[in-house]
Design an enzyme around this catalytic site. Sequence first.
Site, PDB file in Angstrom:
ATOM      1  N   ASP A  37       0.819  -1.212   0.000  1.00  0.00           N
ATOM      2  CA  ASP A  37       0.000   0.000   0.000  1.00  0.00           C
ATOM      3  C   ASP A  37       0.856   1.268   0.000  1.00  0.00           C
ATOM      4  O   ASP A  37       0.528   2.249  -0.650  1.00  0.00           O
ATOM      5  CB  ASP A  37      -0.899   0.035   1.233  1.00  0.00           C
ATOM      6  CG  ASP A  37      -1.976  -1.028   1.149  1.00  0.00           C
ATOM      7  OD1 ASP A  37      -2.068  -1.684   0.085  1.00  0.00           O
ATOM      8  OD2 ASP A  37      -2.703  -1.204   2.141  1.00  0.00           O
ATOM      9  N   GLU A  39       3.911   1.816  -1.092  1.00  0.00           N
ATOM     10  CA  GLU A  39       4.558   2.093  -2.364  1.00  0.00           C
ATOM     11  C   GLU A  39       3.524   2.617  -3.365  1.00  0.00           C
ATOM     12  O   GLU A  39       3.775   3.536  -4.131  1.00  0.00           O
ATOM     13  CB  GLU A  39       5.173   0.790  -2.883  1.00  0.00           C
ATOM     14  CG  GLU A  39       6.554   0.933  -3.447  1.00  0.00           C
ATOM     15  CD  GLU A  39       7.110  -0.431  -3.819  1.00  0.00           C
ATOM     16  OE1 GLU A  39       7.521  -0.602  -4.965  1.00  0.00           O
ATOM     17  OE2 GLU A  39       7.067  -1.342  -2.947  1.00  0.00           O
ATOM     18  N   TYR A  40       2.336   1.998  -3.301  1.00  0.00           N
ATOM     19  CA  TYR A  40       1.258   2.413  -4.195  1.00  0.00           C
ATOM     20  C   TYR A  40       0.870   3.859  -3.913  1.00  0.00           C
ATOM     21  O   TYR A  40       0.747   4.679  -4.812  1.00  0.00           O
ATOM     22  CB  TYR A  40       0.064   1.468  -4.012  1.00  0.00           C
ATOM     23  CG  TYR A  40      -1.139   1.821  -4.855  1.00  0.00           C
ATOM     24  CD1 TYR A  40      -1.255   1.346  -6.154  1.00  0.00           C
ATOM     25  CD2 TYR A  40      -2.148   2.621  -4.347  1.00  0.00           C
ATOM     26  CE1 TYR A  40      -2.355   1.672  -6.935  1.00  0.00           C
ATOM     27  CE2 TYR A  40      -3.256   2.945  -5.116  1.00  0.00           C
ATOM     28  CZ  TYR A  40      -3.350   2.468  -6.408  1.00  0.00           C
ATOM     29  OH  TYR A  40      -4.434   2.795  -7.172  1.00  0.00           O
ATOM     30  N   ASP A  41       0.712   4.175  -2.631  1.00  0.00           N
ATOM     31  CA  ASP A  41       0.348   5.542  -2.254  1.00  0.00           C
ATOM     32  C   ASP A  41       1.405   6.543  -2.688  1.00  0.00           C
ATOM     33  O   ASP A  41       1.087   7.670  -3.069  1.00  0.00           O
ATOM     34  CB  ASP A  41       0.139   5.643  -0.740  1.00  0.00           C
ATOM     35  CG  ASP A  41      -1.140   4.928  -0.314  1.00  0.00           C
ATOM     36  OD1 ASP A  41      -1.984   4.668  -1.205  1.00  0.00           O
ATOM     37  OD2 ASP A  41      -1.279   4.623   0.882  1.00  0.00           O
ATOM     38  N   LYS A 124     -29.037 -12.497  -9.830  1.00  0.00           N
ATOM     39  CA  LYS A 124     -29.671 -11.178  -9.839  1.00  0.00           C
ATOM     40  C   LYS A 124     -29.247 -10.483  -8.555  1.00  0.00           C
ATOM     41  O   LYS A 124     -29.859 -10.644  -7.497  1.00  0.00           O
ATOM     42  CB  LYS A 124     -31.187 -11.322  -9.912  1.00  0.00           C
ATOM     43  CG  LYS A 124     -31.909 -10.013 -10.130  1.00  0.00           C
ATOM     44  CD  LYS A 124     -33.370 -10.260 -10.485  1.00  0.00           C
ATOM     45  CE  LYS A 124     -34.110  -8.965 -10.797  1.00  0.00           C
ATOM     46  NZ  LYS A 124     -34.096  -8.009  -9.715  1.00  0.00           N
ATOM     47  N   GLU A 180     -24.550  -3.681 -12.479  1.00  0.00           N
ATOM     48  CA  GLU A 180     -25.161  -3.449 -11.173  1.00  0.00           C
ATOM     49  C   GLU A 180     -24.105  -2.970 -10.182  1.00  0.00           C
ATOM     50  O   GLU A 180     -23.055  -3.593 -10.049  1.00  0.00           O
ATOM     51  CB  GLU A 180     -25.763  -4.786 -10.696  1.00  0.00           C
ATOM     52  CG  GLU A 180     -26.729  -4.680  -9.571  1.00  0.00           C
ATOM     53  CD  GLU A 180     -28.172  -4.440 -10.039  1.00  0.00           C
ATOM     54  OE1 GLU A 180     -28.398  -4.200 -11.252  1.00  0.00           O
ATOM     55  OE2 GLU A 180     -29.055  -4.476  -9.174  1.00  0.00           O
ATOM     56  N   CYS A 419     -32.790  -6.608  36.547  1.00  0.00           N
ATOM     57  CA  CYS A 419     -32.331  -6.411  37.931  1.00  0.00           C
ATOM     58  C   CYS A 419     -32.770  -5.072  38.512  1.00  0.00           C
ATOM     59  O   CYS A 419     -32.494  -4.777  39.670  1.00  0.00           O
ATOM     60  CB  CYS A 419     -30.809  -6.544  37.997  1.00  0.00           C
ATOM     61  SG  CYS A 419     -29.944  -5.170  37.209  1.00  0.00           S
TER      62      CYS A 419
HETATM   63  S1  IVH Z   1     -30.591  -7.600 -17.343  1.00  0.00           S
HETATM   64  C1  IVH Z   1     -33.023  -6.902 -20.457  1.00  0.00           C
HETATM   65  N1  IVH Z   1     -28.999  -8.901 -15.696  1.00  0.00           N
HETATM   66  O1  IVH Z   1     -32.584  -6.501 -12.310  1.00  0.00           O
HETATM   67  C2  IVH Z   1     -32.536  -7.098 -19.200  1.00  0.00           C
HETATM   68  N2  IVH Z   1     -30.486  -7.301 -14.782  1.00  0.00           N
HETATM   69  O2  IVH Z   1     -35.484  -5.725 -13.741  1.00  0.00           O
HETATM   70  C3  IVH Z   1     -32.489  -6.000 -18.227  1.00  0.00           C
HETATM   71  N3  IVH Z   1     -30.289  -7.020 -12.360  1.00  0.00           N
HETATM   72  O3  IVH Z   1     -32.907  -3.269 -12.123  1.00  0.00           O
HETATM   73  C4  IVH Z   1     -31.687  -6.272 -17.069  1.00  0.00           C
HETATM   74  N4  IVH Z   1     -28.691  -8.486 -12.064  1.00  0.00           N
HETATM   75  O4  IVH Z   1     -30.495  -3.862 -12.105  1.00  0.00           O
HETATM   76  C5  IVH Z   1     -29.971  -7.973 -15.813  1.00  0.00           C
HETATM   77  N5  IVH Z   1     -27.531 -10.093 -14.374  1.00  0.00           N
HETATM   78  C6  IVH Z   1     -28.490  -9.179 -14.497  1.00  0.00           C
HETATM   79  C7  IVH Z   1     -28.990  -8.474 -13.383  1.00  0.00           C
HETATM   80  C8  IVH Z   1     -30.004  -7.537 -13.574  1.00  0.00           C
HETATM   81  C9  IVH Z   1     -29.487  -7.613 -11.469  1.00  0.00           C
HETATM   82  C10 IVH Z   1     -31.325  -6.012 -12.036  1.00  0.00           C
HETATM   83  C11 IVH Z   1     -31.207  -4.778 -12.841  1.00  0.00           C
HETATM   84  C12 IVH Z   1     -32.611  -4.284 -13.024  1.00  0.00           C
HETATM   85  C13 IVH Z   1     -33.436  -5.452 -12.683  1.00  0.00           C
HETATM   86  C14 IVH Z   1     -34.190  -5.906 -13.896  1.00  0.00           C
END
Ligand code: IVH
Length: 680
Positions: A37, A39-41, A124, A180, A419
Amino acid sequence: MVGGGREDLPARADELRALIRHHNERYYQLDDPEIGDEEYDALLDELRAIEAAHPELVTTDSPTRRVGAEPVGSLEKVRHPEPMLSLANARSADELRAWVQRMRSFLAREGIEAPAFRYVCEPKVDGLAMSVVYRDGLLERGATRGNGEIGEDVTHNLRTIASLPLRIEDAPRFVEVRGEVYLPLHDFAELNERRAAAGESTFMNPRNAAAGSIRQLDPRIAARRPLAFWAYGVGASDGLAFPGQWETLAWLRERGFPVNRDIVRLDHEDEVIERCLDWQERRGVLEFEIDGVVVKVDDGELQRRLGAVGRDPRWAIAWKFPPTTTVTRLLDVRWNPGKYGDLHPYAVLEPVHVGGVTVKLATLHNEEDLARKDLRVGDEVIVLRAGDVIPQVLSPAPHEVERSDRSAPPEPPERCPVCETPTVKPPGAVFTKCPNRDCQGRRWQLLKHFASRGAMDVDGLGERQASLLMERLGVRDAGDLYSLRVEQLVDLEGLGETSARRLVDAIAASRERPFAKVLFGLGIEGVGEVTGRSLAQRFRTIDALLAASPEEIEQTPGIGPVVAAMIHEQLTDERMRDLIARLRGAGLRFEEEGPAPGDGPLAGRSLVLTGTLGDLTREQATERILAAGGRVTSSVSRRTDYVVAGDAPGSKLDKAQRLGVAVLDEAGLLALLAGEQPES
Ligand code: IVH
């Protein structure tokens, strides 16, 4: 230091930027830093100094620009180059099959018979969707999803996400990357702990924490929150065309975007369903929160043909996990002293069915959390129960907040509910406490803690038994356990001859627990499982520890001055000394018996465990590695000597393979422990 002649500066700035980019990649992509860290800094400081003296040398992709100095006045609205779609849901295998059927029928009407679908399944992640635009390879703008058409410009905060490239090689003139933003669970927990420790309010869940961070006006705040990013798609672009989703992800990965390693491509809907169920089960063990699985038709041409209905593409669907929240009424808020006297509020609820069980009580964490949530007795409240975790009350139902006839906010009691000692809240403290070290409530918590799985592991000594022992037999603390006789126990409610004998045996067996567990079991504030182990290893005997000064305690890995002083103070307390003396008299281990660090077949070796082992539990494996002089760490790096992989190993196995770290199975581990050379 700004070295060299004036004319060298542009070249030096370029060189520094290239170096920093290189080290970022080592750190974030490969998890294999070449420099420390400091050296990086130093590199970063040198570049900052040059840029400060010569603003004309600043480039937009300079690593110093990750934290733009100035907060923005407000979040600007921006129109997305291409609308950001949402997803229809499937909540069961039948609904997923129905989706496949709908696609088939739709394509049949278009004259495409019996298409062979391949599916890409992606977790998701429960964060916030982002559109990130790169022009000529440089990150130009990042925006939230907003209403899908128009979002908010959060470029200044997105730039602080270290794993998100500021520049991509081999890029088209224009490309919009979709993904995301989220907060890993571990970082979320740490963030909340830090905030709680600083007396700040905590976040309800990682998603809220991520949302709160990414929408900050001041990028310095976002920079302190370890946000992360998963890329999952490409929106508008200048000339990019991919055969399918799988290739899109590969392209993103090659450009340095983080793409989840658990993503798979599958040929059949049955496999998809299996995978979704598998994720549903593993949901609790991932490093981030997921609320479902996104299933996408892989083939780009089929995607195009399928198109969208309204905002939802026909070619993708979100498999949603069963709901784990519900609404019920908050009947009362009650308080219980914890091990160290902090009063913990809990909710009494109108019984309600959620996540597969009936819930009547739920935790409210602590008084600060309670105040922040603004819960009132009589409110309808949102209750969460996910996996095996204790049910919790998240918030009032939205309509309650408007109500004018709500009851007053619940306050911590003026006297300890157990108590009746007047409670205290020292100035600057976050929690109201019962100050009485003899409080039966505190003693009960300490006794339960002593017997708990992670400490002395006394089987059969749970909440109820702890209460019975205290109320009926006058047990005051762990020191009274070892003289209990079967005859005394048989008459206790619910304890027959057999279970009484079993409990006495279990108590006796706990005499064998190692010193580290005893230290942890004592219930010293500041001594957790890990600290207990470090203290045992460092001091080796209780006498050495009792004789240690705060400064000596502070020499122990992981212990700072404040905690060291706290531990010291508790160890000098007469009651603690007395408890230790009695436990010693009862024959517990107060000396470290394993090899001193540097001894044993695994001396100096660092191991990482992943997946489920066959015979050994993770806990047992850890114990044995430590006993053999080795260390167990949680993340894989080049300094890891072995990764021990069981069934369903996680991403740690991938990383081990990438870094060329030796991988063992359980048999290999046992061989190592026996001092043999394992076959890896
Ligand atoms: S694709 C056409 N892939 O889910 C597709 N969405 O309703 C549109 N999300 O708010 C989204 N992981 O933020 C896709 N691997 C993923 C995802 C993802 C999370 C969320 C996205 C969006 C909601 C879709």
